[in-house]
Design an enzyme around this catalytic site. Structure first.
Site, PDB file in Angstrom:
ATOM      1  NE  ARG A 100      -3.753   0.548   2.115  1.00 38.57           N
ATOM      2  CZ  ARG A 100      -5.487   0.697   2.497  1.00 38.57           C
ATOM      3  NH1 ARG A 100      -5.423   1.487   3.210  1.00 38.57           N
ATOM      4  NH2 ARG A 100      -6.337   0.047   1.711  1.00 38.57           N
ATOM      5  CG  HIS A 104      -7.969   0.390  -3.202  1.00 43.93           C
ATOM      6  ND1 HIS A 104      -7.610  -0.819  -2.983  1.00 43.93           N
ATOM      7  CD2 HIS A 104      -8.949   0.239  -2.036  1.00 43.93           C
ATOM      8  CE1 HIS A 104      -7.629  -1.337  -1.444  1.00 43.93           C
ATOM      9  NE2 HIS A 104      -8.346  -0.844  -1.318  1.00 43.93           N
ATOM     10  CD  GLN A 152     -13.158  -2.014  -1.973  1.00 43.17           C
ATOM     11  OE1 GLN A 152     -12.306  -1.574  -0.819  1.00 43.17           O
ATOM     12  NE2 GLN A 152     -14.108  -2.169  -1.061  1.00 43.17           N
ATOM     13  CG  ASP A 208     -13.519   5.662  -1.865  1.00 46.01           C
ATOM     14  OD1 ASP A 208     -13.632   5.995  -0.375  1.00 46.01           O
ATOM     15  OD2 ASP A 208     -12.989   5.711  -2.646  1.00 46.01           O
ATOM     16  CB  CYS A 227     -13.931   0.976  -0.491  1.00 42.88           C
ATOM     17  SG  CYS A 227     -13.408   2.239  -0.831  1.00 42.88           S
ATOM     18  NE  ARG A 248     -10.293  -5.500   0.014  1.00 47.68           N
ATOM     19  CZ  ARG A 248      -9.432  -4.255   0.336  1.00 47.68           C
ATOM     20  NH1 ARG A 248     -10.147  -2.961   0.739  1.00 47.68           N
ATOM     21  NH2 ARG A 248      -7.996  -4.642   0.495  1.00 47.68           N
TER      22      ARG A 248
HETATM   23  N1   CP Z   1     -11.368  -0.032   1.719  1.00 41.58           N
HETATM   24  C1   CP Z   1      -9.753   0.065   2.098  1.00 41.58           C
HETATM   25  O1   CP Z   1      -8.722  -0.334   1.593  1.00 41.58           O
HETATM   26  O2   CP Z   1     -10.093   0.428   3.992  1.00 41.58           O
HETATM   27  P1   CP Z   1      -8.414   0.381   4.709  1.00 41.58           P
HETATM   28  O3   CP Z   1      -8.420   1.571   4.021  1.00 41.58           O
HETATM   29  O4   CP Z   1      -9.499   0.006   6.106  1.00 41.58           O
HETATM   30  O5   CP Z   1      -7.427  -0.953   4.135  1.00 41.58           O
HETATM   31  N1  NVA Z   2     -10.096   6.454  -1.552  1.00 40.92           N
HETATM   32  C1  NVA Z   2      -9.576   6.656  -0.793  1.00 40.92           C
HETATM   33  C2  NVA Z   2     -10.203   4.574  -0.724  1.00 40.92           C
HETATM   34  C3  NVA Z   2      -9.776   4.158   0.853  1.00 40.92           C
HETATM   35  C4  NVA Z   2      -9.933   2.910   0.540  1.00 40.92           C
HETATM   36  C5  NVA Z   2      -8.096   6.994  -0.512  1.00 40.92           C
HETATM   37  O1  NVA Z   2      -7.560   6.542  -1.156  1.00 40.92           O
HETATM   38  O2  NVA Z   2      -8.337   6.890   1.083  1.00 40.92           O
END
Ligand code: CP
Ligand code: NVA
Length: 317
Positions: free
Chosen positions: A104, A131, A134, A226, A265, A293
């Site tokens: 990440r 992502h 997701q 989102d 998400c 997930r």
């Molecule tokens: N949706 C998602 O990626 O959640 P987190 O940021 O909690 O991993």
């Molecule tokens: N768009 C958001 C998604 C979090 C799961 C971000 O990147 O922070």
């Protein structure tokens, strides 16, 4: 780059996406509880995080354990990468110990660099552009309601962000119509839209962009939103003003199909992009999405890290 398969955006799974999601749905339903299936036995997966996470971290750790593997969570502050060691050297070193890496990161180019320098599969666990895990869980959740996906129309209301990019690519791959309503100036990346549109030409899906949330939601079977400000954009507070009229509330979802599903998400900023009345309604499937997930990632990990075991499992159903 070695010829090992990675998952950097959902279209890396190509036409195998549907079978991976079907695998995940079967595995979740456990067709043979007596079958001791441990495709990651003796394998170790490193999970690197530069940003906070609840769902991704827990779902990878628990899912890897269920598959018989070991998860090593590596927080950015605790490892050398980005301080005294490059991403490229980190990828080369970790490949000598590990059987897979999840990452990440902030800039998408960072996960690309890690993949280019790793000889084990790298899975993007969220970048500023994509992502894919997701999107896999999202389409799995829609398939649980409607296995053929026929007649589905996914409406996105909000920011043209990383989650939307992989959602539209996944819809395109699976032949699902996708319409996104975004404020002017917050459109999704044009290169991703082009990719999705090209894929959709082959599967018959419609890819539509609008600035009108009512247009997007009219007749939708899924309404998805989102946060308006993603991780890494916290300084862009001026951005919020552009999203007036883009909240998913009871009035907006009244334009969707009666049995529409509300998706997010998570984490959700209740009262900003969505009201409590919508996210807590009977139409909300956000916690199914969150659970999925884990199942979707278990299918992806098996597919990438132990392809023979992935194929063998399909013989159970
Ligand atoms: N949706 C998602 O990626 O959640 P987190 O940021 O909690 O991993
Ligand atoms: N768009 C958001 C998604 C979090 C799961 C971000 O990147 O922070």
């Amino acid at each position: 780059m070695s010829d090992v398969a990675h998952l950097l955006s959902i279209d890396d799974l190509g036409e195998n996406l549907r079978s991976i999601l079907e695998w995940a749905i079967h595995y979740k339903q456990d067709p043979d509880p007596d079958y001791d299936f441990k495709p990651l036995d003796e394998m170790s997966i490193g999970c690197i995080y530069e940003k906070p996470s609840t769902r991704t971290r827990v779902s990878f750790e628990v899912g890897i354990h269920k598959l018989g593997g070991q998860a090593l969570t590596l927080l950015k502050g605790d490892i050398q990468m980005g301080k005294s060691e490059t991403i490229a050297d980190t990828g080369a070193v970790l490949s000598r110990f590990l059987d897979g890496i999840t990452y990440r990161c902030y800039g998408h180019e960072m996960v690309v660099t890690l993949a280019e320098n790793s000889t084990v599969p790298v899975i993007n666990a969220l970048s500023d552009k994509h992502h894919p895990c997701q999107a896999a869980a999202d389409l799995m959740t829609i398939m649980e309601r409607n296995p053929s996906l026929e007649g589905e129309r996914v409406a996105w209301v909000g920011d043209g962000n990383n989650v939307l990019h992989d959602l539209m690519l996944a819809c395109a791959l699976l032949g699902v119509d996708c319409i996104w309503a975004v404020p002017p100036g917050f459109e999704p990346d044009s290169e991703v839209v082009e990719r999705a549109t090209k894929i959709a030409e082959g599967t018959g899906a419609e890819m539509i962009q609008t600035h009108d949330p009512v247009h997007a939601c009219t007749g939708a079977t899924i309404v998805y939103t989102d946060v308006f400000i993603s991780m890494g954009e916290e300084h862009l507070t001026d951005k919020m003003a552009a999203f007036d009229g883009f909240q998913v509330n009871e009035t907006l979802v009244s334009h969707a199909s009666d049995d529409y599903g509300f998706m997010h998400c998570l984490p959700a900023h209740r009262g900003e992009e969505v009201t409590d009345g919508v996210i807590d309604s009977e139409n909300s499937i956000v916690f199914d999405q969150a659970e999925n997930r884990m199942w979707a990632q278990m299918a992806i990990l098996t597919y990438l890290c132990n392809p023979p075991a992935f194929s063998a499992y399909t013989e159970l159903y």
